[in-house]
Design a protein around this motif. Sequence first.
Motif, PDB file in Angstrom:
ATOM      1  N   GLY A 125       0.603  -1.163  -0.094  1.00 19.35           N
ATOM      2  CA  GLY A 125      -0.032  -0.109  -0.081  1.00 19.35           C
ATOM      3  C   GLY A 125       0.683   1.055   0.004  1.00 19.35           C
ATOM      4  N   GLY A 126       2.149   1.261  -0.423  1.00 19.60           N
ATOM      5  CA  GLY A 126       3.021   2.546  -0.201  1.00 19.60           C
ATOM      6  C   GLY A 126       2.633   3.385  -1.479  1.00 19.60           C
ATOM      7  N   SER A 127       2.282   2.775  -2.881  1.00 19.51           N
ATOM      8  CA  SER A 127       1.970   3.454  -4.139  1.00 19.51           C
ATOM      9  C   SER A 127       0.559   3.506  -4.335  1.00 19.51           C
ATOM     10  CB  SER A 127       2.880   2.840  -5.127  1.00 19.51           C
ATOM     11  OG  SER A 127       2.084   1.542  -5.044  1.00 19.51           O
ATOM     12  N   GLY A 128       0.033   4.356  -5.358  1.00 18.70           N
ATOM     13  CA  GLY A 128      -1.094   4.542  -5.743  1.00 18.70           C
ATOM     14  C   GLY A 128      -1.837   3.250  -5.863  1.00 18.70           C
ATOM     15  N   LEU A 129      -1.155   2.403  -6.952  1.00 20.48           N
ATOM     16  CA  LEU A 129      -1.438   1.278  -7.113  1.00 20.48           C
ATOM     17  C   LEU A 129      -1.665   0.047  -6.259  1.00 20.48           C
ATOM     18  CD1 LEU A 129      -1.961  -1.281  -9.415  1.00 20.48           C
ATOM     19  CD2 LEU A 129       0.475  -1.492  -9.287  1.00 20.48           C
ATOM     20  N   GLY A 130      -0.453   0.269  -5.095  1.00 21.31           N
ATOM     21  CA  GLY A 130      -0.384  -0.415  -3.976  1.00 21.31           C
ATOM     22  C   GLY A 130      -1.730  -0.410  -2.982  1.00 21.31           C
ATOM     23  N   ARG A 131      -2.236   0.829  -2.997  1.00 17.55           N
ATOM     24  CA  ARG A 131      -3.364   1.086  -2.150  1.00 17.55           C
ATOM     25  C   ARG A 131      -4.615   0.279  -2.336  1.00 17.55           C
ATOM     26  NH1 ARG A 131      -0.538   5.338  -1.020  1.00 17.55           N
ATOM     27  NH2 ARG A 131      -0.714   6.706  -2.507  1.00 17.55           N
ATOM     28  N   SER A 132      -4.604  -0.086  -4.020  1.00 14.48           N
ATOM     29  CA  SER A 132      -5.765  -0.699  -4.274  1.00 14.48           C
ATOM     30  C   SER A 132      -5.469  -2.127  -3.915  1.00 14.48           C
ATOM     31  CB  SER A 132      -6.172  -0.666  -6.130  1.00 14.48           C
ATOM     32  OG  SER A 132      -6.050   0.537  -6.113  1.00 14.48           O
ATOM     33  N   ALA A 139       3.717  -7.098  -7.188  1.00 12.53           N
ATOM     34  CA  ALA A 139       3.391  -5.924  -8.121  1.00 12.53           C
ATOM     35  C   ALA A 139       3.287  -4.702  -6.972  1.00 12.53           C
ATOM     36  CB  ALA A 139       1.892  -6.179  -8.644  1.00 12.53           C
ATOM     37  N   ASP A 140       2.992  -4.820  -5.859  1.00 11.18           N
ATOM     38  CA  ASP A 140       2.774  -3.679  -4.812  1.00 11.18           C
ATOM     39  C   ASP A 140       4.297  -3.201  -4.935  1.00 11.18           C
ATOM     40  OD1 ASP A 140       1.781  -2.323  -2.714  1.00 11.18           O
ATOM     41  OD2 ASP A 140       3.286  -3.556  -1.596  1.00 11.18           O
ATOM     42  N   ARG A 141       5.265  -4.220  -4.515  1.00  5.90           N
ATOM     43  CA  ARG A 141       6.273  -3.885  -4.023  1.00  5.90           C
ATOM     44  C   ARG A 141       7.404  -3.180  -5.551  1.00  5.90           C
ATOM     45  NH1 ARG A 141       8.447  -8.333  -1.597  1.00  5.90           N
ATOM     46  NH2 ARG A 141       7.199  -7.467   0.068  1.00  5.90           N
ATOM     47  N   VAL A 146       8.893   0.516  -5.245  1.00  9.27           N
ATOM     48  CA  VAL A 146      10.316   0.516  -5.288  1.00  9.27           C
ATOM     49  C   VAL A 146      10.537   1.628  -6.386  1.00  9.27           C
ATOM     50  CG1 VAL A 146      12.508  -0.083  -6.299  1.00  9.27           C
ATOM     51  CG2 VAL A 146      11.287  -1.671  -4.406  1.00  9.27           C
ATOM     52  N   ALA A 147       9.688   1.535  -7.652  1.00  7.20           N
ATOM     53  CA  ALA A 147      10.068   2.570  -8.524  1.00  7.20           C
ATOM     54  C   ALA A 147       9.351   4.038  -8.269  1.00  7.20           C
ATOM     55  CB  ALA A 147       9.323   2.177  -9.679  1.00  7.20           C
ATOM     56  N   GLU A 148       8.220   4.123  -7.520  1.00 10.33           N
ATOM     57  CA  GLU A 148       7.293   5.098  -7.356  1.00 10.33           C
ATOM     58  C   GLU A 148       7.867   6.214  -6.121  1.00 10.33           C
ATOM     59  OE1 GLU A 148       3.231   4.892  -8.258  1.00 10.33           O
ATOM     60  OE2 GLU A 148       2.847   6.317  -6.342  1.00 10.33           O
ATOM     61  N   VAL A 149       8.287   5.279  -5.017  1.00 10.19           N
ATOM     62  CA  VAL A 149       8.560   5.969  -3.715  1.00 10.19           C
ATOM     63  C   VAL A 149      10.136   5.752  -3.372  1.00 10.19           C
ATOM     64  CG1 VAL A 149       7.733   6.153  -1.389  1.00 10.19           C
ATOM     65  CG2 VAL A 149       6.023   5.699  -3.266  1.00 10.19           C
ATOM     66  N   ILE A 150      10.546   4.468  -3.258  1.00 10.50           N
ATOM     67  CA  ILE A 150      11.509   4.158  -2.478  1.00 10.50           C
ATOM     68  C   ILE A 150      12.879   4.782  -3.115  1.00 10.50           C
ATOM     69  CG2 ILE A 150      12.756   2.412  -1.511  1.00 10.50           C
ATOM     70  CD1 ILE A 150      10.507   0.791  -1.191  1.00 10.50           C
TER      71      ILE A 150
END
Length: 217
Positions: free
Chosen positions: A38-45, A69-71, A75-79
Amino acid sequence: MFVTFEGIEGSGKSTAMRLLAETLRERGFDPVLTCEPGGSGLGRSLRSILLDARTRGISGRAELYLFLADRAQHVAEVINPALEAGQIVLCDRYCDSTYVYQGCGRGLAAEQLRSVNDMATGGLVPDLTLLLDLPVTQGLERAGRRNREAGTTVSEGRFDAESLDFHERVRRGYLELAAAEPERFAVIDAGQAPEDVLLQCLSAVETALQRRGRGLE
Ligand code: TYD
């Protein structure tokens, strides 16, 4: 520097992470706080599908690829962007959760997990992993209380509802990972008061920063 928090349900990761972030801010750092899933937009879904106790019949492999997929997106969007900007990233769960929940818990093969995980992360490994260790019964009791208070028993309770044996395998798996990589892991007794957990986290961060030629002062 990339710091991850790991531990069974109810081990107090989120509290420890919040307290550590406050202390780092007092010392002039600007840490980024994030979590999986849940750390990215996609991840929250993906998080709402993965943790909802009403989600039924997901196979172990399908579950694995949703976490990956979440990870990958995280990694790409936040970390990676935060690490490239020189920030300290504090992340509630990361690859070790996959190794123990999907590996020791669901029984997927460890070597395969490492290889698909590396593909998802591009090989990004934490500099430091704080493992908050606690007996399973204590952790589940805490997590149950927290979910009831927050009213999330169903929407976030899919893993909490697993058997005691599942959670025991997860805990044992974590301790084995920590024993295999003592440089990366700091094992912290999560049964202590939050202030004492914080002190141990701080000391591990200090050591990791020193290893990288920096300090906390
Ligand atoms: P989380 O919000 O971390 O709950 P808690 O704070 O109660 O531990 O919940 C995430 C759940 O997802 C947790 O039960 C562990 C599970 N999980 C996996 O099975 N594999 C993974 O790769 C990750 C990141 C989490």
